[in-house]
Design a protein around this motif. Sequence first.
Motif, PDB file in Angstrom:
ATOM      1  N   ILE A 260       0.840  -1.199   0.000  1.00  0.00           N
ATOM      2  CA  ILE A 260       0.000   0.000   0.000  1.00  0.00           C
ATOM      3  C   ILE A 260       0.878   1.253   0.000  1.00  0.00           C
ATOM      4  N   TYR A 261       1.887   1.247   0.837  1.00  0.00           N
ATOM      5  CA  TYR A 261       2.783   2.410   0.907  1.00  0.00           C
ATOM      6  C   TYR A 261       3.438   2.667  -0.452  1.00  0.00           C
ATOM      7  N   ALA A 264       1.112   4.107  -3.094  1.00  0.00           N
ATOM      8  CA  ALA A 264       0.671   5.483  -2.904  1.00  0.00           C
ATOM      9  C   ALA A 264       1.804   6.485  -2.879  1.00  0.00           C
ATOM     10  N   PHE A 265       2.914   6.118  -2.265  1.00  0.00           N
ATOM     11  CA  PHE A 265       3.912   7.145  -1.995  1.00  0.00           C
ATOM     12  C   PHE A 265       5.248   6.911  -2.676  1.00  0.00           C
ATOM     13  N   TYR A 271      -2.855   6.599  -5.695  1.00  0.00           N
ATOM     14  CA  TYR A 271      -3.645   6.682  -4.454  1.00  0.00           C
ATOM     15  C   TYR A 271      -4.883   5.803  -4.524  1.00  0.00           C
ATOM     16  N   ALA A 274      -3.967   2.168  -3.961  1.00  0.00           N
ATOM     17  CA  ALA A 274      -3.580   1.994  -2.560  1.00  0.00           C
ATOM     18  C   ALA A 274      -4.819   2.020  -1.667  1.00  0.00           C
ATOM     19  N   ALA A 275      -5.741   2.932  -1.973  1.00  0.00           N
ATOM     20  CA  ALA A 275      -6.962   3.028  -1.172  1.00  0.00           C
ATOM     21  C   ALA A 275      -7.779   1.743  -1.298  1.00  0.00           C
TER      22      ALA A 275
END
Lengths: 317, 280
Positions: A260-261, A264-265, A271, A274-275
């Motif tokens: 997830i990290y 997203a990043f 995003y 990841a969401a």
Amino acid sequence: MRNKKSVKYAKYGYLFSLPFIITFLIFSLYPIFYTLVIGFTDMKGIGATKFHILDDPLGNFKTVLSNRTFKMALKNTVIIWLGNFIPQIVLALLLTAWFTDRRCKVKGQGVFKVLFYMPNIITAATIAILFGALFAYPTSPMNDLFHSLGWAKEPIYFLQNKKLAKGVIIFIQTWMWYGYTMVVMISGVLGINPEIFEAAEVDGANRTQTFFYITLPQIKTILLFTLVTSVVGGLNMFDIPKLFLDGGPDNATITTSVFIYKQAFAGSYLYNRAAAASVIMFIIIAIISAIMFRILKEDDPESAYAGKKRRVRNAEK
Amino acid sequence: MQKNKHYTGMKVVIYIVCIFLAILSIFPFWIMIINATRSTYEIQQHAISFLPSKFLVKNWNILTGKSFNVLRGFTNSMIISVCSTALNVYFSSLTAYALVIYDWKLRNAFFKFIMAIMMIPAQVTMIGFYQMVYKIHMTNNMLMLILPSIAAPAVVFFMRQYLQPTLSPEIVQSARIDGAGEFRTFNTIVLPIMKPAIATQAIFGFVNSWNNLFTPMVLLTDQKKYTMPIMVSLLKGDIYKTEFGSIYLGLTLTVLPLFIVYFALSKYIIAGVALGSVKG
């Protein structure tokens, strides 16, 4: 009479809970719904704040669920969790049996407890990088050890090996948590009415029998509670896999939180994906917790918290 | 007599296992601390040593000469951890007090709600949280790492379980007769009663906040705001690649405060865990 008074003061109940409620709404509930919404949108790219609902609202969920890396991350998370929970609970129970044995007192328990629990309190980020250094190539304490013992002539690239990399993470997790589990179990055993043990002794039960037929059933609720917290913690494992090898080699240690990290990043700032992955994890955690609390409730009408309550009370004595 | 013999054999096994585990707990940190005083060359020759060397100052200079700013990381982590711990224990106690002493309509529903949300981990709400904070341009604001600790369901739960049997309504009643306001009663009478529970939760709140990596890693982009765990993650980067001594020194510096706190308070910490402490 009493009723009247409580009506008069009831507003303070609301008033004093207000800071909690407001903070929860802003910093937890709103982000949860926001995460859910983003999961249905096209929000991606660095600094993106605008979004539209996708034509196929479930698109992100489908993409994530069929994503090979996500599947790998989910599998790794389960393997790493199982791999550390089983030895952790076995070791904790063994030590609990030894430390609470009424017939054979172990001296120096206090010191052992302090040392066994110690890794748990140290920053996981530091531990991850420390173990990275301990197993580094070509110069590291582990390579030094292998060389000195004559096990290897050339330096070994330990962390290139997928199984070994996973194994080290499992070891770190076990090493960080068995002390915690042990302390919790011991306090559970100390909360058992001593008369039960006396009766068992009179009846001629040996230690193994006492442990399996008296101690274990008595601390069942605490065991289940440990299981629940461990599952939730395990499904969110982030610090160690992220900083130890950043999910590598070749995604062998990537967990769902790291996935997830990274979505997203890092890299493409997806995003929305990841969401969607977060929501999937949220649902998995919710289902598992619900099942386990169901089991707990059926097991003990006073629910899992009865044991906790008793321990809180005992501590005052 | 024979029984005693049996116990002796058993005890030998127990002590061997326990001493082995104790060594396992100490060994990695021992290597870390010793290597913090050794030069890169020495570590390359022999990465394991039981005796310290004399390169501590040199390692310090290399470490602080690059992006690793110990003092800044320490200060930032201190500010965040102290503030969030204070808010966490104060408001959790207040909420617990509301749950225990007042008879309000939604009380039971609220308590059940707190138990239900106890398990929600920060990771699964992070995307929404980040987007919210980003929109209001607060990503590098420490308040975003401090304020959320006002609502700590697990701590409220613990405080309630502590307060329920401890606080007798008569005390509150007599304070009312003496003319104390409700808020004052809480601050001057109830908070002192809760001291043991507050101390326990404060220790764990502080340690959890100090060790937190995920949220600061997502929010903070400004180097000046970096906390200790993020400073630690810099040690993995290329800038320190072969400076083994300073990497170990950097790691040592981040855990030193924790070691001091732990060994000074270990008795209370272990007792706190036994109480069913709340780990983040």
